[in-house]
Design an enzyme around this catalytic site. Structure first.
Site, PDB file in Angstrom:
ATOM      1  N   LYS A   1      16.220  28.004   9.359  1.00  0.00           N
ATOM      2  CA  LYS A   1      15.702  28.392  10.681  1.00  0.00           C
ATOM      3  C   LYS A   1      16.858  28.684  11.635  1.00  0.00           C
ATOM      4  O   LYS A   1      17.544  27.771  12.093  1.00  0.00           O
ATOM      5  CB  LYS A   1      14.819  27.306  11.300  1.00  0.00           C
ATOM      6  CG  LYS A   1      14.034  27.908  12.470  1.00  0.00           C
ATOM      7  CD  LYS A   1      13.719  26.969  13.605  1.00  0.00           C
ATOM      8  CE  LYS A   1      14.771  26.823  14.643  1.00  0.00           C
ATOM      9  NZ  LYS A   1      14.993  27.961  15.535  1.00  0.00           N
TER      10      LYS A   1
ATOM     11  N   GLU B   1      26.347  18.823  12.847  1.00  0.00           N
ATOM     12  CA  GLU B   1      27.543  19.462  13.428  1.00  0.00           C
ATOM     13  C   GLU B   1      27.191  19.765  14.878  1.00  0.00           C
ATOM     14  O   GLU B   1      26.409  20.676  15.143  1.00  0.00           O
ATOM     15  CB  GLU B   1      27.868  20.770  12.690  1.00  0.00           C
ATOM     16  CG  GLU B   1      28.197  20.607  11.224  1.00  0.00           C
ATOM     17  CD  GLU B   1      29.598  20.089  11.007  1.00  0.00           C
ATOM     18  OE1 GLU B   1      30.406  20.124  11.945  1.00  0.00           O
ATOM     19  OE2 GLU B   1      29.870  19.611   9.892  1.00  0.00           O
TER      20      GLU B   1
ATOM     21  N   CYS C   1      31.818  25.945  19.457  1.00  0.00           N
ATOM     22  CA  CYS C   1      31.942  24.490  19.455  1.00  0.00           C
ATOM     23  C   CYS C   1      33.404  24.070  19.398  1.00  0.00           C
ATOM     24  O   CYS C   1      33.768  23.003  19.867  1.00  0.00           O
ATOM     25  CB  CYS C   1      31.189  23.909  18.276  1.00  0.00           C
ATOM     26  SG  CYS C   1      31.712  24.586  16.703  1.00  0.00           S
TER      27      CYS C   1
ATOM     28  N   GLU D   1      29.957  19.997  27.988  1.00  0.00           N
ATOM     29  CA  GLU D   1      30.238  21.192  27.199  1.00  0.00           C
ATOM     30  C   GLU D   1      29.640  22.387  27.922  1.00  0.00           C
ATOM     31  O   GLU D   1      28.416  22.462  28.092  1.00  0.00           O
ATOM     32  CB  GLU D   1      29.626  21.061  25.800  1.00  0.00           C
ATOM     33  CG  GLU D   1      29.969  22.239  24.914  1.00  0.00           C
ATOM     34  CD  GLU D   1      29.304  22.172  23.541  1.00  0.00           C
ATOM     35  OE1 GLU D   1      28.136  21.775  23.458  1.00  0.00           O
ATOM     36  OE2 GLU D   1      29.980  22.535  22.555  1.00  0.00           O
TER      37      GLU D   1
HETATM   38  P1  NDP Z   1      20.459  23.810  20.152  1.00  0.00           P
HETATM   39  O1  NDP Z   1      20.648  22.388  19.826  1.00  0.00           O
HETATM   40  O2  NDP Z   1      19.639  24.155  21.343  1.00  0.00           O
HETATM   41  O3  NDP Z   1      19.767  24.570  18.942  1.00  0.00           O
HETATM   42  C1  NDP Z   1      20.304  24.608  17.639  1.00  0.00           C
HETATM   43  C2  NDP Z   1      19.211  24.996  16.666  1.00  0.00           C
HETATM   44  O4  NDP Z   1      18.242  23.944  16.636  1.00  0.00           O
HETATM   45  C3  NDP Z   1      18.446  26.240  17.067  1.00  0.00           C
HETATM   46  O5  NDP Z   1      18.038  26.929  15.900  1.00  0.00           O
HETATM   47  C4  NDP Z   1      17.264  25.672  17.804  1.00  0.00           C
HETATM   48  O6  NDP Z   1      16.194  26.558  17.846  1.00  0.00           O
HETATM   49  C5  NDP Z   1      16.980  24.471  16.942  1.00  0.00           C
HETATM   50  N1  NDP Z   1      16.194  23.429  17.598  1.00  0.00           N
HETATM   51  C6  NDP Z   1      16.091  23.144  18.917  1.00  0.00           C
HETATM   52  N2  NDP Z   1      15.243  22.096  19.110  1.00  0.00           N
HETATM   53  C7  NDP Z   1      14.813  21.714  17.877  1.00  0.00           C
HETATM   54  C8  NDP Z   1      13.930  20.694  17.407  1.00  0.00           C
HETATM   55  N3  NDP Z   1      13.325  19.850  18.243  1.00  0.00           N
HETATM   56  N4  NDP Z   1      13.715  20.594  16.081  1.00  0.00           N
HETATM   57  C9  NDP Z   1      14.333  21.419  15.223  1.00  0.00           C
HETATM   58  N5  NDP Z   1      15.158  22.426  15.607  1.00  0.00           N
HETATM   59  C10 NDP Z   1      15.418  22.562  16.915  1.00  0.00           C
HETATM   60  O7  NDP Z   1      21.899  24.444  20.230  1.00  0.00           O
HETATM   61  P2  NDP Z   1      22.281  25.929  20.573  1.00  0.00           P
HETATM   62  O8  NDP Z   1      21.512  26.888  19.719  1.00  0.00           O
HETATM   63  O9  NDP Z   1      22.226  26.077  22.049  1.00  0.00           O
HETATM   64  O10 NDP Z   1      23.789  25.984  20.031  1.00  0.00           O
HETATM   65  C11 NDP Z   1      24.850  25.590  20.788  1.00  0.00           C
HETATM   66  C12 NDP Z   1      25.303  24.200  20.408  1.00  0.00           C
HETATM   67  O11 NDP Z   1      25.668  24.171  19.035  1.00  0.00           O
HETATM   68  C13 NDP Z   1      26.527  23.776  21.167  1.00  0.00           C
HETATM   69  O12 NDP Z   1      26.392  22.447  21.614  1.00  0.00           O
HETATM   70  C14 NDP Z   1      27.625  23.860  20.131  1.00  0.00           C
HETATM   71  O13 NDP Z   1      28.722  23.025  20.387  1.00  0.00           O
HETATM   72  C15 NDP Z   1      26.919  23.496  18.887  1.00  0.00           C
HETATM   73  N6  NDP Z   1      27.651  23.998  17.738  1.00  0.00           N
HETATM   74  C16 NDP Z   1      28.308  23.102  16.927  1.00  0.00           C
HETATM   75  C17 NDP Z   1      29.074  23.543  15.872  1.00  0.00           C
HETATM   76  C18 NDP Z   1      29.774  22.586  14.964  1.00  0.00           C
HETATM   77  O14 NDP Z   1      30.165  22.993  13.863  1.00  0.00           O
HETATM   78  N7  NDP Z   1      29.969  21.336  15.334  1.00  0.00           N
HETATM   79  C19 NDP Z   1      29.238  24.976  15.599  1.00  0.00           C
HETATM   80  C20 NDP Z   1      28.516  25.819  16.509  1.00  0.00           C
HETATM   81  C21 NDP Z   1      27.748  25.324  17.538  1.00  0.00           C
HETATM   82  P3  NDP Z   1      15.979  27.557  19.090  1.00  0.00           P
HETATM   83  O15 NDP Z   1      17.295  28.044  19.534  1.00  0.00           O
HETATM   84  O16 NDP Z   1      15.151  28.604  18.471  1.00  0.00           O
HETATM   85  O17 NDP Z   1      15.279  26.766  20.140  1.00  0.00           O
END
Ligand code: NDP
Length: 509
Positions: free
Chosen positions: A191, A266, A300, A402
């Site tokens: 997803k 992550e 990130c 962040e």
């Molecule tokens: P989110 O946590 O908002 O979303 C990440 C994914 O989880 C999306 O596909 C989102 O769907 C989905 N999601 C959201 N809520 C739920 C839930 N309740 N149950 C299951 N899935 C859910 O993060 P962002 O997309 O805004 O990404 C940015 C973040 O990711 C930053 O904090 C960044 O630091 C982190 N990140 C970490 C990395 C690492 O390797 N440590 C690498 C890259 C990013 P949807 O968007 O469709 O709502």
């Protein structure tokens, strides 16, 4: 490309853009029947496609497909050699479609297409080659110290993996999860973020064009709260790999914990980039700019807290601000562009609100802090000026939260101890950067920094063989060769006597 909604076409980019993006289950796109969500081109703010959200029933169908494929497609039992051939075929297919994938990714993400084509899509392809090579060398263990017995330890695929990816590097991050899951014989449901489905949808189709059996990789699309929730709560999902924000990670892990499902997380970062006076300053300056402004600042790993030793600080910060102001902002499909738009209007507002926060906290804005004024087709795009703030204290919100945009914060330090104290003064612990040509300083910092990765005298460079992941609120578990092997396999010990064993005889009177 004849879709009139895509306004800045470039020569040689005539790739079809799907009008609707649906789930892919059993190797086939499903009929469009769910809620419709517009997908935007961040450079113009205009819709370019429509996502069809998968509800719980559709997620259930995807998980059922993955389960069937796990049990009866033969994927889990495939010989290593055949699985390697399949992974390498995927690698070649992705590379052959790199321009198309980069175009689609750019269209819903706004990251400069050159960067996507030359780095992220190549990396997506390489993920499959990496795991093909890894499984060719992976080994089990043998224990033969116990007299008369030999115990062998084998690894087996776990089952159905739920893979959840964020929007900031959609295909590069999702492909790492898919490659790792299937290389070890699992099947999966992926997803991505609902904001960035275009390249990933094509990527999953390409997996099947490369010969992957239907059901091994399924795709569902939609909001985290609907599609994501249904997936992570599904009873027939065996393990969850998540990349995204820390709060979402907490929520998912709590749900997985209730069902005892293993997870890797992550999560976010607020990484320190420490510049000692003993550094190669020119290189450190170049790297500090790349570290916060590449990928439009949405990464990130961003070196978002730049800590500079006081005796070089005025000069370093002054030159950084001057270079930041000269960064070329523009159409992300133009190879000359250095900074494209942020991924969404809401995200741009969030980033700009932090400029206001910086002012109220007494920070000194030395670059940016406002929307970037663009003209023509780009006038309504989600552009932000490269921003930099000299903060008053490490405790200020711009140094703790962040921001996930082109937004650097500066702090200064007087001693090694103070540098480390500030660097570790965060709830995050993903990566750290250290710049110094003084070997003892580098050695000490490698030991003292509380983060999963420390990069010395280099911008980010990912060694896939080595574990990657965060300390503290930046994550749980690691990705990488062996780390993924541990996560995506169950370990089994089989003990066999090396000769007939003497068994105690019961029931003989
Ligand atoms: P989110 O946590 O908002 O979303 C990440 C994914 O989880 C999306 O596909 C989102 O769907 C989905 N999601 C959201 N809520 C739920 C839930 N309740 N149950 C299951 N899935 C859910 O993060 P962002 O997309 O805004 O990404 C940015 C973040 O990711 C930053 O904090 C960044 O630091 C982190 N990140 C970490 C990395 C690492 O390797 N440590 C690498 C890259 C990013 P949807 O968007 O469709 O709502």
């Amino acid at each position: 490309m004849d879709d009139p909604r895509i306004p800045v076409p470039q020569p040689g980019q005539g790739f079809p853009v799907p009008e609707t993006v649906t789930s892919i289950i059993d190797g086939q796109p499903v009929p469009a029947r769910g809620k419709r969500i517009p997908v935007f081109y961040p450079a113009t703010g205009r819709p370019v496609s429509t996502l069809i959200e998968a509800d719980a029933a559709e997620v259930d169908a995807a998980v059922a497909s993955a389960r069937r494929a796990f049990q009866s497609s033969g994927w889990a039992q495939l010989s290593t050699e055949k699985r390697q051939q399949q992974l390498l075929a995927i690698h070649d297919t992705i590379l052959a479609h790199a321009d198309e994938l980069a175009f689609l990714e750019c269209l819903n993400l706004g990251v400069v297409m050159r960067e996507l084509r030359e780095r992220q899509i190549r990396r997506a392809a390489y993920n499959f080659r990496f795991f093909a090579e890894f499984i060719g060398q992976a080994k089990g263990d043998v224990y033969d110290q116990m007299a008369g017995y030999r115990s062998i330890v084998v690894r087996e695929p776990v089952g159905v993996a739920a893979l959840i990816a964020p929007w900031n590097a959609p295909t590069a991050l999702a492909s790492m999860k898919v490659a790792a899951a299937i290389a070890f014989g699992n099947t999966c449901v992926l997803k991505p973020s609902e904001q960035t489905p275009l390249a990933i949808h094509r990527f999953v189709a390409l997996l099947h064009e490369a010969g992957l059996p239907p059901g091994v990789v399924n795709l569902v699309n939609g909001h985290g709260g609907i599609t994501g929730e249904a997936l992570v709560a599904h009873r027939d999902v065996d393990l969850i790999s998540f990349t995204g924000g820390t709060e979402t990670g907490r929520h998912i892990m709590a749900s997985a914990g209730r069902r005892l499902k293993p997870c890797t997380m992550e999560l976010g970062g607020k990484s320190a980039n420490i510049i000692f006076a003993s550094a190669d300053i020119e290189r450190a300056l170049d790297a500090a700019l790349v570290g916060i402004y590449s990928n439009n600042g949405q990464q990130c790993l961003a070196g978002s807290r730049i800590l500079v030793e006081r005796r070089i600080a005025d000069d370093f910060i002054g030159r950084f601000a001057e270079r930041a102001r000269r960064i070329r902002i523009g159409d992300p499909m133009d190879d000359a562009t250095e900074l494209g738009p942020l991924a969404s209007a809401a995200h741009r507002k969030r980033v700009l609100d932090f400029a206001e926060t910086a002012r109220t906290e007494g920070g000194r804005l030395i670059a940016g802090g406002a929307p970037a004024r663009m003209t023509g087709d780009l006038a309504e795009g989600f552009f932000v000026e490269p921003t930099a703030v000299v903060a008053q204290s490490s405790r200020s919100r711009v140094c703790q939260d962040e921001i996930f945009g082109p937004f650097a914060t500066f702090l200064t330090f007087d001693s090694y101890e103070q540098a480390i104290e500030i660097a570790n003064d965060t709830t995050f612990g993903l990566v750290s950067y250290v710049w110094s040509d003084h070997l003892p300083t580098v050695e000490r910092a490698g030991r003292d920094l509380r983060s999963g990765v420390v990069w010395v005298n280099t911008p980010m460079v990912r060694e896939l063989r080595a574990p990657f992941g965060g300390y503290k609120d930046s994550g749980v578990g690691r990705e990488g060769g062996e780390a993924c092997q541990h996560f995506y396999t169950e370990v089994k010990t089989i003990t066999v006597p090396t000769g007939p064993v003497a068994v105690r005889r019961l029931g003989l009177g």
